[in-house]
Design a protein around this motif. Structure first.
Motif, PDB file in Angstrom:
ATOM      1  N   GLY A 246      85.930  70.424  25.530  1.00  0.00           N
ATOM      2  CA  GLY A 246      87.312  69.651  25.783  1.00  0.00           C
ATOM      3  C   GLY A 246      88.312  70.349  25.132  1.00  0.00           C
ATOM      4  O   GLY A 246      88.254  71.542  24.536  1.00  0.00           O
ATOM      5  N   SER A 247      89.523  69.604  25.035  1.00  0.00           N
ATOM      6  CA  SER A 247      90.815  70.278  24.429  1.00  0.00           C
ATOM      7  C   SER A 247      90.411  70.368  22.961  1.00  0.00           C
ATOM      8  O   SER A 247      89.677  69.675  22.445  1.00  0.00           O
ATOM      9  N   ASP A 248      91.608  70.959  22.248  1.00  0.00           N
ATOM     10  CA  ASP A 248      91.546  71.074  20.803  1.00  0.00           C
ATOM     11  C   ASP A 248      91.755  69.575  20.222  1.00  0.00           C
ATOM     12  O   ASP A 248      91.107  69.435  19.033  1.00  0.00           O
ATOM     13  N   ALA A 249      92.269  68.593  21.048  1.00  0.00           N
ATOM     14  CA  ALA A 249      92.400  67.277  20.545  1.00  0.00           C
ATOM     15  C   ALA A 249      91.101  66.721  20.567  1.00  0.00           C
ATOM     16  O   ALA A 249      91.239  65.289  19.891  1.00  0.00           O
ATOM     17  N   VAL A 250      90.101  66.936  21.109  1.00  0.00           N
ATOM     18  CA  VAL A 250      88.677  66.212  21.130  1.00  0.00           C
ATOM     19  C   VAL A 250      87.520  66.580  19.963  1.00  0.00           C
ATOM     20  O   VAL A 250      87.138  67.767  19.695  1.00  0.00           O
ATOM     21  N   ASN A 251      87.506  65.614  19.236  1.00  0.00           N
ATOM     22  CA  ASN A 251      86.289  65.745  18.200  1.00  0.00           C
ATOM     23  C   ASN A 251      85.481  64.618  18.136  1.00  0.00           C
ATOM     24  O   ASN A 251      85.882  63.387  18.131  1.00  0.00           O
ATOM     25  N   LEU A 252      84.355  64.913  18.447  1.00  0.00           N
ATOM     26  CA  LEU A 252      83.335  63.905  18.649  1.00  0.00           C
ATOM     27  C   LEU A 252      82.232  63.800  17.470  1.00  0.00           C
ATOM     28  O   LEU A 252      81.653  65.064  17.443  1.00  0.00           O
ATOM     29  N   THR A 253      81.755  62.924  17.088  1.00  0.00           N
ATOM     30  CA  THR A 253      80.686  62.861  16.189  1.00  0.00           C
ATOM     31  C   THR A 253      79.774  61.627  16.180  1.00  0.00           C
ATOM     32  O   THR A 253      79.974  60.743  16.797  1.00  0.00           O
ATOM     33  N   ALA A 254      78.358  61.933  15.837  1.00  0.00           N
ATOM     34  CA  ALA A 254      77.356  61.013  15.868  1.00  0.00           C
ATOM     35  C   ALA A 254      77.228  60.470  14.231  1.00  0.00           C
ATOM     36  O   ALA A 254      76.837  61.296  13.509  1.00  0.00           O
ATOM     37  N   ASP A 255      77.541  59.271  14.082  1.00  0.00           N
ATOM     38  CA  ASP A 255      77.517  58.790  12.813  1.00  0.00           C
ATOM     39  C   ASP A 255      76.862  57.450  12.508  1.00  0.00           C
ATOM     40  O   ASP A 255      77.391  56.352  12.944  1.00  0.00           O
ATOM     41  N   ALA A 256      75.527  57.370  12.160  1.00  0.00           N
ATOM     42  CA  ALA A 256      74.930  56.224  11.990  1.00  0.00           C
ATOM     43  C   ALA A 256      75.162  55.366  10.587  1.00  0.00           C
ATOM     44  O   ALA A 256      74.396  54.447  10.501  1.00  0.00           O
ATOM     45  N   THR A 257      76.050  55.766   9.988  1.00  0.00           N
ATOM     46  CA  THR A 257      76.688  55.227   8.819  1.00  0.00           C
ATOM     47  C   THR A 257      77.881  54.377   8.728  1.00  0.00           C
ATOM     48  O   THR A 257      78.459  53.887   7.574  1.00  0.00           O
ATOM     49  N   ILE A 258      78.241  54.355   9.689  1.00  0.00           N
ATOM     50  CA  ILE A 258      79.726  53.514  10.106  1.00  0.00           C
ATOM     51  C   ILE A 258      79.422  52.110   9.611  1.00  0.00           C
ATOM     52  O   ILE A 258      78.524  51.433  10.194  1.00  0.00           O
TER      53      ILE A 258
END
Lengths: 480, 446
Positions: free
Chosen positions: A286-298
């Motif tokens: 994606g573009s620079d604006a796209v940061n995706l994370t998998a976080d099972a602690t939220i």
């Protein structure tokens, strides 16, 4: 539970298992659904059972049962071993699950109000009140309101020495109004569509989402959509609300980064993935604006837990960093195939199912914009809100989604209501066109309690943090 | 080993005797199910489970509560009966509820094949190994799943209903894949002896090899041949969106207000028949009401929808025997659907198309507009260009956005042969269709 778990593990080892794990799952769930002022669904369910998963001579076997006796533990463990031996008949590589995972621990969902302790009369009264408010609006032919809550106690033991107890609580709620007139049907839902929004919280979740306060608006919008403009056909700028974006993340990122799919083990059913292993670390997702994370602690996320169903600690993993594809959701076996350590994404639907790689809380990280500023900074486009339909190809590339509600954006302002809005694209191009993501104040960790995968099919509960975001040059209006 | 009719009857009687409610229903499921899953031409998942479910519906006046468990001790059963009664006590009166169904004679139908029930992991592995061997010989990769199951259902209520049925299922599918193509084959039967692994493998391999080196084709409107695997999706969505009494009564169905009208082409006839030997039959619904054959669309004319006792009661009509388990809020649904076969050979369908597309299978279909039954989805596992009556090239997969009602108004040919398919709910028997002017709205890269 300890006796049964130990007995199953011992029997499996004696029968020849090089590795074994046993999960005992006790679940209690209640569901209340009010449709058109009738409490049509009022159910309370409980279940208890265990499953034994083994590796014998390098091949997997699994068996499960609801009979909670030591004799049954022997039978089921022996059956799992026999099934693993049968698995060897078709050949193939032997299983490697990497280095041992040993944890002795307990985890409990933090919550304020036990949803089972809230008076049933109060719950029903709330749903009836909400339903009545929606039914008052002309053209509404169906109003539905529901709450759901469950408590799941899981005990996991492995032949490597793990023993983990978890006490997980989830609460969800949703309302919907359907309006009909002159060959047109329109629906509005809140907080999310497809039944409900859900989180790992107590009754405070339902209170926070204020169903009663939103019911009149939901019904009014459904009725207003009957006479709204049709979605224009063409290529334009689209701003997606957080809940629709959550589904976009779920379908085009979450499933695409499941390493079992990538390695072909879901090929005949859910499909594979365009994010093949040669792309890891060098593919522009994606573009620079796209940061995706998998976080099972939220806290509160529907994909939040202490340990996954292989006994791996819950953790946070970057998937896409400034547009670059950098990580997968993994199991012990799939991670080992890449020389990695599992990031704890294996979960099973129930005691009688094997764990598969499932999304935890797969989220789009927030940007800097306020929604008001983003709309003001958009000359021409469409704002779309709340999913109505979703479809994507089996490699997670070509998608088409529809939303319940849309509005024109003209000269930096929200304009007329638009009905039957759809948009379509190809995943990397679409995320490549993302030029703005709203800030943390707009972010919600949306719960998806209906994610299907596997054979026999399993339903997982996943979470997706998302704030509204803008996409350029999107194809819209594809309904024939 | 499943409990069997006598044990389930004793069990139901025990539960009913525990209840103080004015009316009580108990629904019992028992199953033994196993599934061998393969991918990359070897078995990677292999599972089996033994399950039971008990669901109790307690009725006090017009108040209803439903509770379930899989714990079978007297203590647990007493608790579930009490929980259902407690829920009912907290309920509001539902004026539309009339009564649990009274007993009616239920036909016995045979859906049990002992060799299917006895089929074990080594038996399944032998079939899968043959499929994987065929794949290796053809230099393609096999994936798929082979499920065998034996199950029982019993329904009893305090008005004297008792209905029991048992069935076996053998259900296999395989997808063969090359670097740029795939092919699919599947078979569903009560009898595991009907599963022929090498024949299925050959069909999927043939499709996979023929669809190699696909070319791109511009989306647009094309005449299509929908193989039975694809055509079954049309029945699924008609059933889900419009053949049940709930959406019909709420005016959300394409059938609403249109009974007696021609809504699709005259060559289209659809019915539901749970007793047909051409199905995996099921003689009663989850209230213990015998299934009736329901003519849904006859020669293109909307004829009727399916009912359970609750939605039937709202119109003063009897249940047609299509109730879902108590507690479900979708209303009654058909579960044994037929789309009437035609008299055309598939080769003749192909020969009749000047320029069009052969669709083997659909994937990830979802409704876009429920009332118009507009559905979007992808083609998968073998899509081909047809020119001058012949398949001339494999093509990359396409997305469609199409009203299934419009499509059924444009069916030009229907195949003689039909296939038994797992449906969204239950099973269906469908032919292949030649449909004029199918709308493909997009394309993907493979």
């Amino acid at each position: 539970m300890l006796d049964l778990v130990s007995r199953a593990l011992d029997t499996a080892s004696q029968q020849g298992a090089a590795y074994a794990d046993t999960r005992v799952v006790e679940r209690r769930a209640e569901s209340i659904t009010v449709r058109n002022q009738n409490v049509e669904g009022l159910t309370a369910d409980e279940s208890l059972g265990f499953g034994v998963r083994v590796i014998v001579d390098g091949y997997w076997g699994f068996a499960g049962s609801y009979r909670m006796t030591l004799e049954e533990a022997d039978r089921v463990a022996a059956k799992a071993v026999a099934i693993a031996r049968a698995s060897a008949r078709a050949g193939g590589p032997q299983v490697d699950i990497g280095p041992p995972e040993v944890h002795v621990d307990a985890y409990r969902t933090p919550f304020r109000t036990d949803p089972f302790a809230v008076s049933l009369d109060d719950k029903i009264a709330l749903l009836l009140r909400v339903n009545e408010a929606m039914m008052k609006v002309k053209s509404i032919v169906m109003a539905e309101s529901n709450v759901y809550y469950q408590r799941e106690k899981k005990t996991f033991g492995s032949s490597e020495g793990s023993f983990i107890e978890q006490d997980l609580v989830e609460t969800g709620c949703g309302i919907g109004a359907t309006a009909v007139d002159e060959g047109e049907v329109q629906q509005r839902s809140y907080p999310n569509s497809v039944g409900r929004h859900q989180g790992t919280e107590g009754w405070e979740f339902v209170e926070r989402w204020d169903l009663a306060g939103n019911a009149p608006r939901v019904a009014d919008e459904a009725a207003a959509l009957l006479t709204a403009k049709p979605c224009p056909v063409g290529v334009t700028t689209v701003i997606l609300d957080g809940s629709q974006l959550a589904l976009q993340v779920h379908e085009s990122c979450g499933h695409a980064v499941e390493l079992d799919r990538v390695l072909g083990t879901e090929a005949a059913y859910a499909g594979t993935s365009f994010l093949t292993t040669d792309k890891l670390g060098n593919f522009r997702y994606g573009s620079d604006a796209v940061n995706l994370t998998a976080d099972a602690t939220i806290p509160g996320g529907l994909g939040t837990f202490g340990y996954d169903d292989e006994g791996v600690l819950a953790q946070s993993t970057p998937l896409v960093s400034s547009g670059l594809f950098v990580g997968y959701l993994t199991s012990r076996e799939t991670a080992a195939s890449l020389g990695q350590h599992s990031n704890g994404a294996m979960r099973a639907h129930d005691f009688n199912r094997i764990p598969l790689i499932r999304m935890t809380n797969v989220s789009l990280e927030p940007g800097e914009w306020t929604l008001a500023d983003l709309i003001t900074a958009t000359d021409d486009g469409i704002y779309m809100e709340t999913n109505r339909s979703w479809s994507i190809d089996q490699r997670r590339l070509n998608f088409q989604f529809g939303t319940e509600l849309a509005r024109e954006i003209k000269n930096g302002k929200l304009g007329d209501l638009v009905k039957n809005a759809t948009y379509a694209g190809m995943t990397p191009q679409f995320w490549g066109s993302c030029d703005a993501v709203c800030n943390r104040d707009h972010r919600v960790v949306w719960g998806t309690p209906n994610c299907g995968k596997g054979q026999p099919e399993q339903i997982a509960h996943t979470g997706h943090g998302a704030a509204p975001a803008r996409f350029r040059n999107v194809q819209v209006g594809l309904m024939k | 080993m499943l409990p069997g009719e006598t044990q389930l009857k004793d069990f139901a009687d025990r539960v009913l005797a525990m209840s103080q409610a004015e009316q009580t229903e108990v629904l019992l499921f028992s199953s033994h199910s196993a599934l061998t899953r393969f991918a990359n031409s070897y078995i990677h998942q292999n599972v089996e489970d033994t399950s039971v479910e008990v669901s109790v519906r307690a009725v006090t006046g017009k108040k209803i509560g439903v509770a379930g468990t899989n714990m079978l001790s007297d203590e647990s059963l007493r608790a579930v009966v009490e929980r259902a009664a407690t829920l009912a006590a907290h309920q509001r009166e539902n004026e539309d509820f009339q009564s649990l169904p009274a007993p009616q004679p239920v036909s016995r139908v045979d859906a049990w094949v002992q060799r299917t029930a006895a089929f074990g992991p080594d038996d399944r592995a032998r079939v899968v190994a043959a499929i994987c061997d065929a794949a290796r010989n053809a230099k393609v990769t096999a994936a798929g799943a082979f499920r065998t199951s034996a199950s029982e259902v019993a329904v009893a209520n305090s008005l004297g209903v008792f209905a029991y049925h048992r069935e076996t299922n053998a259900d296999i599918n395989t997808t063969m894949m090359s670097a740029d193509s795939s092919g699919y084959a599947a078979h569903l039967s009560m009898d595991v002896n009907d599963i022929d692994g090498p024949t299925l493998a050959a069909a999927a391999i043939d499709k996979c090899l023929r669809s190699a080196n696909p070319v791109s084709l511009e989306p647009g409107v094309y005449d299509v041949i929908l193989e039975d695997y694809a055509a079954s999706d049309i029945l699924d969505y008609l059933a889900y969106l419009g053949f049940g009494a709930q959406p019909y009564q709420e005016k959300r169905s394409f059938m609403s207000g249109r009974l007696g009208e021609k809504i699709v082409g005259e060559n289209v006839t659809i019915w539901d028949d749970g007793l047909s030997p051409e199905m995996i039959p099921m003689p009663f619904d989850f209230e213990g009401v015998p299934k009736r054959r329901v003519e849904l669309i006859t020669n293109g004319v909307a004829n009727g929808v399916v009912y359970d006792s609750y939605y039937g009661g709202k119109e003063g009509k009897p249940s047609t025997g299509h109730a879902l388990p108590a507690g479900a809020t979708y209303g009654p649904l058909p579960s044994n659907l037929f789309l009437k076969a035609g008299d055309t050979a598939t080769d003749d369908m192909l020969a009749s198309i000047e320029r069009g597309i052969w669709v083997s299978r659909f994937w990830y279909t979802r409704p876009v507009h429920p009332l118009k039954v507009i559905v979007t989805g992808m083609t998968r596992d073998g899509t081909f260009l047809i020119e001058k009556g012949k398949i001339t090239a494999p093509i990359k997969n396409l997305r469609f956005t199409q009203s299934y009602i419009d499509a059924l108004n444009q069916v030009e040919m229907i195949s003689r042969q039909t296939r038994l398919m797992p449906g969204m709910i239950g099973v269906s028997r469908v032919p292949s269709l030649k449909v004029k002017s199918w709308n493909f709205s997009g394309a993907t890269e493979f």
